[in-house]
Scaffold this motif. Structure first.
Motif, PDB file in Angstrom:
ATOM      1  N   ALA A   1       0.827  -1.211   0.000  1.00 19.19           N
ATOM      2  CA  ALA A   1       0.000   0.000   0.000  1.00 19.19           C
ATOM      3  C   ALA A   1       0.861   1.262   0.000  1.00 19.19           C
ATOM      4  O   ALA A   1       0.609   2.211  -0.755  1.00 19.19           O
ATOM      5  CB  ALA A   1      -0.928  -0.011   1.213  1.00 19.19           C
ATOM      6  N   PHE A   2       1.885   1.275   0.842  1.00 17.02           N
ATOM      7  CA  PHE A   2       2.766   2.451   0.874  1.00 17.02           C
ATOM      8  C   PHE A   2       3.541   2.595  -0.436  1.00 17.02           C
ATOM      9  O   PHE A   2       3.730   3.700  -0.941  1.00 17.02           O
ATOM     10  CB  PHE A   2       3.725   2.359   2.056  1.00 17.02           C
ATOM     11  CG  PHE A   2       3.114   2.781   3.365  1.00 17.02           C
ATOM     12  CD1 PHE A   2       2.835   4.112   3.619  1.00 17.02           C
ATOM     13  CD2 PHE A   2       2.808   1.843   4.345  1.00 17.02           C
ATOM     14  CE1 PHE A   2       2.271   4.509   4.820  1.00 17.02           C
ATOM     15  CE2 PHE A   2       2.235   2.219   5.548  1.00 17.02           C
ATOM     16  CZ  PHE A   2       1.958   3.563   5.787  1.00 17.02           C
ATOM     17  N   ALA A   3       4.011   1.459  -0.983  1.00 22.17           N
ATOM     18  CA  ALA A   3       4.707   1.534  -2.265  1.00 22.17           C
ATOM     19  C   ALA A   3       3.770   2.024  -3.359  1.00 22.17           C
ATOM     20  O   ALA A   3       4.202   2.726  -4.289  1.00 22.17           O
ATOM     21  CB  ALA A   3       5.274   0.161  -2.631  1.00 22.17           C
ATOM     22  N   GLY A   4       2.491   1.678  -3.253  1.00 22.30           N
ATOM     23  CA  GLY A   4       1.526   2.102  -4.259  1.00 22.30           C
ATOM     24  C   GLY A   4       1.364   3.602  -4.341  1.00 22.30           C
ATOM     25  O   GLY A   4       1.003   4.133  -5.407  1.00 22.30           O
ATOM     26  N   THR A   5       1.641   4.314  -3.248  1.00 21.13           N
ATOM     27  CA  THR A   5       1.561   5.779  -3.323  1.00 21.13           C
ATOM     28  C   THR A   5       2.604   6.332  -4.285  1.00 21.13           C
ATOM     29  O   THR A   5       2.408   7.392  -4.883  1.00 21.13           O
ATOM     30  CB  THR A   5       1.760   6.405  -1.932  1.00 21.13           C
ATOM     31  OG1 THR A   5       3.062   6.052  -1.426  1.00 21.13           O
ATOM     32  CG2 THR A   5       0.702   5.901  -0.956  1.00 21.13           C
ATOM     33  N   GLY A   6       3.718   5.590  -4.429  1.00 16.21           N
ATOM     34  CA  GLY A   6       4.734   6.024  -5.379  1.00 16.21           C
ATOM     35  C   GLY A   6       4.246   5.986  -6.812  1.00 16.21           C
ATOM     36  O   GLY A   6       4.692   6.777  -7.653  1.00 16.21           O
ATOM     37  N   VAL A   7       3.329   5.066  -7.113  1.00 22.64           N
ATOM     38  CA  VAL A   7       2.753   4.997  -8.455  1.00 22.64           C
ATOM     39  C   VAL A   7       1.949   6.260  -8.745  1.00 22.64           C
ATOM     40  O   VAL A   7       1.999   6.819  -9.850  1.00 22.64           O
ATOM     41  CB  VAL A   7       1.873   3.746  -8.590  1.00 22.64           C
ATOM     42  CG1 VAL A   7       1.230   3.684  -9.972  1.00 22.64           C
ATOM     43  CG2 VAL A   7       2.686   2.484  -8.324  1.00 22.64           C
ATOM     44  N   ILE A   8       1.201   6.709  -7.739  1.00 25.47           N
ATOM     45  CA  ILE A   8       0.392   7.926  -7.912  1.00 25.47           C
ATOM     46  C   ILE A   8       1.283   9.144  -8.098  1.00 25.47           C
ATOM     47  O   ILE A   8       1.056   9.978  -8.988  1.00 25.47           O
ATOM     48  CB  ILE A   8      -0.531   8.105  -6.692  1.00 25.47           C
ATOM     49  CG1 ILE A   8      -1.466   6.899  -6.553  1.00 25.47           C
ATOM     50  CG2 ILE A   8      -1.340   9.397  -6.818  1.00 25.47           C
ATOM     51  CD1 ILE A   8      -2.281   6.895  -5.270  1.00 25.47           C
TER      52      ILE A   8
END
Length: 542
Positions: free
Chosen positions: A427-434
Motif C-alpha cells: 500500500a505504501f509503495a503504491g503511493t509512489g505509483v500515484i
C-alpha cells in the motif's frame, strides 16, 4: 567460446579505432556494436529458454593454485540482460553521431570497452572474473562523464567513482569471506566458482550471513542505488552525455540489482529473510522520496534521473518479497526500465542538442513544431509511468503483487508464499505509483503541449547540422527498437516470464515459510515445501 566472443568483439573494435581515419571512427564503433548484437541474437536463438541451469558454459584456467578461472555461462536472467546491453550498444553509438564532436576516438573506444565489461558481468561464473568486469565498468563511465559531460562534470564523475568504488571494495571483502569459509571451515579446495560459493554461503551461521549480506549490499545497494546511497546518481545522470545516461540507466544500475539477485539472495538467505522488512522500508522511502523530488524539478533530465531512484526502489522491493511474482517482476523491471528510461534520456538529449537547455520553464508546446519527437515522448513517458498495455505496467504490477502476497496469512489460500512483508508494504509503495503519474504527466504537459515556447537565446549556440526541427531518420531509427521493446513486453510478456521461471524457482526453493509463523527461514534439507511457481500467477489465476 561464443560468450567470450560477445566480450572480445567490442574490444577488437576498440583496438581498431586508433588505427583508422577519424571520419571512419563512427563506422567502426557502429560495426563493433552491431556484430556482437547479431552474435547475441544467434546465441539467444540457440538458447533453451525453458531449461534450468547454465548454458554455453566455458572455462579457462587462469591461476590454478588459487582456483581462479575465466569462466562464463548464462541462464535466462543473465541472457536477457546481456541482450539488453547488446541492444543499447548501437543505440548509444547512433545517438552520439552529432552529440560528440571532440575527442571522438577516445569516446567511442571507451564506449566499446564499457559494453564488453557489462556483458562480462552478466556472463561471469567465476567471482574474480565477475568482480574485474564489475569494477572495470567504472573506468569508461568515469571518462565519459568527466570528458564529455556538462558544466559540473568533474564533480559528478568523481562522486560517481568514489561512491561505487568504495562500496565495491566492501562487497569484495564479504565475497572473499565466503571463499575463505568454503576453503578453511568447510575444508574444500580454494575456488571462486560462484555456484560452489553459493552453496557454501548457505552453511554459514545467521550472524555470519548478516555481516556478509551487509558487505555485499555496500557494493550492490550503492550501484542500484538504494536509499540513502542514491545521492551520486542524479548528479551523474544530469552531467553525463546522452549515451552515458542511457547506459547508466539501462545497464549499469542493473549491475546492482543483478548482484542482489545473483549473490545476496542465494548466498545469505537467513539474513535476507530476517532483514527483508528493513530493506523493503528503504525501498519504499526511496520510491516516495525520489518521487516527491521529481515533482518539484524544472530540469527534465534531473527529473528522469531522480525517477530512476524511484523505479529501482520497486525493483529491490520485488527482490526482497522472496516469491515468484516479486522476483519475476523485479527481473522484468530491470529490462523494462532500461528500455523506457533509456528512451526518455535519448529524447532529452535530442532536445538539448537543438535548444541547449533542459528547463521546463524555457520549453513548451513542442508538439506543434516537433510532432514526431512529442509522440515518442508521450509513448516513453506512458511506459515509464506504468500505463496498461506497455512494459512498465507488467513489471510494476508483479512487484506490487509479490510484495502484497509476501505474508504468512496468504499461505493457506495460494500455497506457500515466502516473505514477511504484506499488504501494508504494498500500500505504501503504491503511493509512489500515484506520485509518478503526477510528475510524469506534468512534465509531458509542460514540454509537449500548450503554447509554443522556445529559448531563442540558445539557438545561435547550436552547430549548423543541429537545428530546432523535428527528428531525423537516424534519431527515429535509434528510438524505434526501444519503443518496440516497450510495446512487445507490455502486450506479450508471458514468453519472457515463463523463461524466468527456472532460475527464479532456484531462488525460491531456498526459502520456505516457518511453521511457527516467524517468517521465512532457510529450508531444511529434504523438507522444503514446494515453492510458488510462476505458473500460479502467469495465467491470472489470482
Amino acid at each position: 567460446m561464443i560468450l567470450f566472443a560477445l566480450i572480445v568483439l567490442p574490444l577488437i573494435a576498440a583496438a581498431f579505432i586508433p588505427l583508422v581515419q577519424e571520419k571512419s571512427v563512427k563506422t567502426v564503433a557502429m560495426v563493433g556494436t552491431l556484430i556482437p548484437l547479431g552474435v547475441g541474437i544467434g546465441v539467444a536463438l540457440g538458447f533453451d529458454w525453458m531449461a534450468a541451469g547454465y548454458q554455453f558454459e566455458t572455462s579457462f584456467a587462469w591461476i590454478e593454485p588459487m582456483g581462479l578461472e575465466l569462466s562464463v555461462g548464462v541462464d535466462s536472467v543473465a541472457m536477457s540482460l546481456i541482450l539488453l546491453a547488446l541492444l543499447l550498444g548501437p543505440v548509444c553509438v547512433g545517438a552520439s553521431y552529432t552529440a560528440i564532436t571532440k575527442k571522438v576516438r577516445t569516446y567511442y573506444t571507451w564506449l566499446l570497452v564499457l559494453q564488453a565489461a557489462m556483458v562480462g558481468v552478466f556472463a561471469a561464473r567465476d567471482l574474480i572474473f565477475f568482480y574485474i568486469c564489475f569494477e572495470f565498468t567504472l573506468v569508461p563511465m568515469y571518462i565519459m562523464i568527466s570528458l564529455y559531460g556538462s558544466a559540473n562534470r568533474a564533480k559528478a564523475a568523481t562522486k560517481f567513482f568514489l561512491y561505487t568504488f568504495t562500496g565495491s571494495m566492501v562487497a569484495l571483502a564479504g565475497l572473499m569471506y565466503v571463499a575463505w569459509f568454503n576453503a578453511s571451515v568447510l575444508g574444500n579446495e580454494w575456488t571462486f566458482d560462484i555456484a560452489t560459493l553459493t552453496a557454501a554461503g548457505q552453511q554459514m551461521s545467521g550472524v555470519e550471513q548478516a555481516w556478509v549480506m551487509a558487505a555485499m549490499l555496500a557494493g550492490f545497494a550503492v550501484k542500484v542505488p538504494l536509499f540513502p546511497f542514491h545521492t551520486w546518481l542524479p548528479l551523474a545522470h544530469t552531467e553525463a552525455p546522452t549515451a552515458g545516461s542511457v547506459i547508466l540507466a539501462g545497464v549499469l544500475l542493473k549491475l546492482g540489482t543483478y548482484g542482489i539477485f545473483r549473490f545476496v539472495l542465494p548466498i545469505t538467505p537467513e539474513a535476507v529473510a530476517e532483514f527483508a522488512p528493513f530493506l523493503a522500508t528503504l525501498s519504499i522511502i526511496g520510491i516516495i522520496y525520489a518521487g516527491l523530488i521529481c515533482w518539484v524539478q524544472t530540469d527534465v533530465k534531473k527529473l528522469v534521473a531522480y525517477s530512476s531512484v524511484s523505479h529501482l526502489g520497486f525493483c529491490v522491493l520485488g527482490l526482497v518479497a522472496l516469491n515468484g511474482p516479486g522476483l519475476s517482476g523485479s527481473v522484468l523491471y530491470m529490462i523494462n526500465h532500461g528500455l523506457s528510461t533509456g528512451g526518455l534520456f535519448l529524447l532529452i538529449g535530442m532536445i538539448y542538442e537543438r535548444y541547449h537547455t533542459r528547463s521546463m520553464n524555457e520549453l513548451g508546446g513542442l508538439a506543434g513544431k516537433m510532432p514526431v519527437w512529442s509522440c515518442f515522448m508521450v509513448f516513453f513517458a506512458m511506459a515509464s509511468v506504468g500505463l496498461p498495455g506497455l512494459n512498465g505496467f507488467v513489471s510494476e504490477f508483479l512487484c506490487m503483487m509479490g510484495t502484497f502476497q509476501a505474508d504468512s496469512s496468504w499461505a493457506g489460500a495460494i500455497g506457500t508464499t515466502p516473505g514477511n512483508l504484506g499488504p501494508w508494504f504494498a500500500a505504501f509503495a503504491g503511493t509512489g505509483v500515484i506520485v509518478a503519474a503526477i510528475y510524469i504527466l506534468y512534465m509531458v504537459g509542460k514540454v509537449c503541449f500548450g503554447p509554443l515556447k522556445e529559448p531563442g537565446a540558445h539557438l545561435d549556440h547550436g552547430d549548423d547540422h543541429v537545428l530546432p526541427t523535428d527528428l531525423c531518420a537516424r534519431e527515429i531509427g535509434v528510438l524505434l527498437p526501444l519503443a518496440a521493446g516497450c510495446l512487445i513486453l507490455g502486450v506479450a510478456p508471458s514468453p519472457l516470464l515463463k523463461s524466468l521461471e527456472a532460475p527464479i524457482t532456484e531462488i525460491t526453493e531456498i526459502y520456505t515459510l516457518d511453521r511457527g509463523d516467524r517468517g521465512p527461514v532457510l529450508a531444511p534439507l529434504g523438507d522444503a515445501p514446494a515453492p510458488v511457481s510462476n505458473h500460479d500467477y502467469d495465467g491470472g489465476a489470482h
